[in-house]
Design an enzyme around this catalytic site. Structure first.
Site, PDB file in Angstrom:
ATOM      1  N   ASP A  67       0.812  -1.225   0.000  1.00 42.93           N
ATOM      2  CA  ASP A  67       0.000   0.000   0.000  1.00 42.93           C
ATOM      3  C   ASP A  67       0.837   1.263   0.000  1.00 42.93           C
ATOM      4  O   ASP A  67       2.058   1.219   0.169  1.00 42.93           O
ATOM      5  CB  ASP A  67      -0.960  -0.022   1.208  1.00 42.93           C
ATOM      6  CG  ASP A  67      -0.270  -0.447   2.500  1.00 42.93           C
ATOM      7  OD1 ASP A  67       0.975  -0.463   2.534  1.00 42.93           O
ATOM      8  OD2 ASP A  67      -0.966  -0.771   3.472  1.00 42.93           O
ATOM      9  N   ASP A 138      -7.218  -2.166  14.140  1.00 41.45           N
ATOM     10  CA  ASP A 138      -8.601  -2.613  13.917  1.00 41.45           C
ATOM     11  C   ASP A 138      -8.645  -3.929  13.135  1.00 41.45           C
ATOM     12  O   ASP A 138      -9.681  -4.296  12.590  1.00 41.45           O
ATOM     13  CB  ASP A 138      -9.425  -1.525  13.209  1.00 41.45           C
ATOM     14  CG  ASP A 138      -8.840  -1.125  11.857  1.00 41.45           C
ATOM     15  OD1 ASP A 138      -7.905  -1.808  11.385  1.00 41.45           O
ATOM     16  OD2 ASP A 138      -9.319  -0.135  11.269  1.00 41.45           O
ATOM     17  N   HIS A 140      -6.869  -4.738  10.425  1.00 40.69           N
ATOM     18  CA  HIS A 140      -6.687  -4.690   8.965  1.00 40.69           C
ATOM     19  C   HIS A 140      -5.344  -5.261   8.516  1.00 40.69           C
ATOM     20  O   HIS A 140      -4.360  -5.218   9.242  1.00 40.69           O
ATOM     21  CB  HIS A 140      -6.882  -3.269   8.415  1.00 40.69           C
ATOM     22  CG  HIS A 140      -5.851  -2.257   8.826  1.00 40.69           C
ATOM     23  ND1 HIS A 140      -6.164  -1.086   9.455  1.00 40.69           N
ATOM     24  CD2 HIS A 140      -4.517  -2.230   8.665  1.00 40.69           C
ATOM     25  CE1 HIS A 140      -5.068  -0.383   9.666  1.00 40.69           C
ATOM     26  NE2 HIS A 140      -4.043  -1.058   9.199  1.00 40.69           N
ATOM     27  N   GLU A 145      -9.514  -1.823   5.565  1.00 37.67           N
ATOM     28  CA  GLU A 145     -10.243  -1.458   6.776  1.00 37.67           C
ATOM     29  C   GLU A 145     -11.462  -2.359   6.961  1.00 37.67           C
ATOM     30  O   GLU A 145     -11.920  -2.996   5.996  1.00 37.67           O
ATOM     31  CB  GLU A 145     -10.691   0.004   6.671  1.00 37.67           C
ATOM     32  CG  GLU A 145      -9.553   1.009   6.573  1.00 37.67           C
ATOM     33  CD  GLU A 145      -8.793   1.198   7.885  1.00 37.67           C
ATOM     34  OE1 GLU A 145      -8.766   0.282   8.723  1.00 37.67           O
ATOM     35  OE2 GLU A 145      -8.212   2.285   8.065  1.00 37.67           O
TER      36      GLU A 145
END
Ligand code: GLP
Length: 264
Positions: A67, A138, A140, A145
């Site tokens: 990413d 979270d 990911h 997400e």
């Protein structure tokens, strides 16, 4: 999933480096999928040491990063391209032209085309042999997400406020953290031949346990790794502290060792 528990960050990084090095030695033109964040820094340092001291050869290796922040140019100190150069590529004998990080400066109207071309480049390189992964607070992987489809592909994605807060430590202020990123999808990641999932620190214990032992859900995208036939999770002890089957994982590794076979 093969779960390997290591006593500290250094041991986690060393085990991960052994796995990557073994692949690079057996397949010198392999394709590595790479991750950013604090988690893989120790792995990258160990690979740099192996390159320098043991002649581990990256000259024919190709890499694809997961990413990049949308809007950050490669020379921005917080861009993932900059991070990769600084933490790994500048310290090994890899050809820069063989390293790929999504281009955060692509214009909005060209994003889809760019993402499709990134996927195409991965395919043309023969697919990813080994994908290094960390995990966000979270749950990911890459920047997938909660709510990302488990079949998602490389795309532009809005970042959760919590993710921006977590990553704000690398920036001067929260306002400077981009609000979106280009990220490989969960579906893209699951196509890698092997996934190397790393986690350390007490803060990750809850999401690590949910990813490895909880239900497979788009709300914790790392849980999709349970669908992958060849994932090795190397988890440092604190991050492993909420795993219910911890004793079993430790026992399994010991048993394989006694049988003369390595679990990794
Ligand atoms: C970012 C990256 C992820 C990484 C995560 C965790 O969100 N996109 O690939 O796994 O941060 O970072 P850290 O290792 O610093 O906890």
């Amino acid at each position: 999933m093969r779960v390997v528990i290591r006593k500290d960050y250094e041991a986690m990084s060393k085990t991960a480096a052994e796995i990557v090095a073994r692949l690079v030695r057996s397949k010198p033109d392999c394709v590595l999928g790479l991750a950013t964040g604090s988690t893989p820094v120790g792995l990258y340092q160990e690979l740099a040491r192996m390159c320098k001291e043991e002649g581990l050869d990256f000259s024919r290796v190709t890499t694809f990063n997961l990413d990049e922040y949308f809007g950050l140019s490669p020379d921005h100190p917080q861009s993932y391209r900059y991070f990769m150069n600084d933490n790994l590529f500048n310290h090994i004998n890899i050809k820069k032209e063989n390293t790929h990080v999504p281009d955060g400066t692509v214009s909005l109207d060209k994003v889809e085309e760019f993402c499709a071309s990134y996927e195409k480049m991965i395919k043309e390189a023969g697919g990813i042999d080994l994908q290094v992964l960390g995990i966000g607070g979270d749950g990911h992987i890459a920047f997938n997400e909660p709510g990302s489809s488990l079949a998602s592909r490389t795309r532009l994605i809005a970042l959760e406020e919590q993710t921006r807060i977590d990553n704000a430590r690398f920036f001067d202020s929260l306002d400077e953290v981009p609000r979106a990123a280009l990220s490989m999808g969960v579906g893209t990641i699951l196509e890698a031949k092997c996934c190397l999932f790393l986690a350390n620190g007490r803060k990750k214990a809850g999401v690590v346990a949910e990813s490895i032992e909880g239900p497979i859900t788009s709300q914790i995208t790392a849980s999709a790794l349970q669908l992958h036939p060849n994932t090795i999770a190397i988890i440092e002890e604190e991050a492993a502290s909420e795993l219910k089957r911890k004793e079993y994982y430790l026992y399994a590794e010991k048993m394989w060792k006694e049988l003369g076979k390595s679990m990794i």
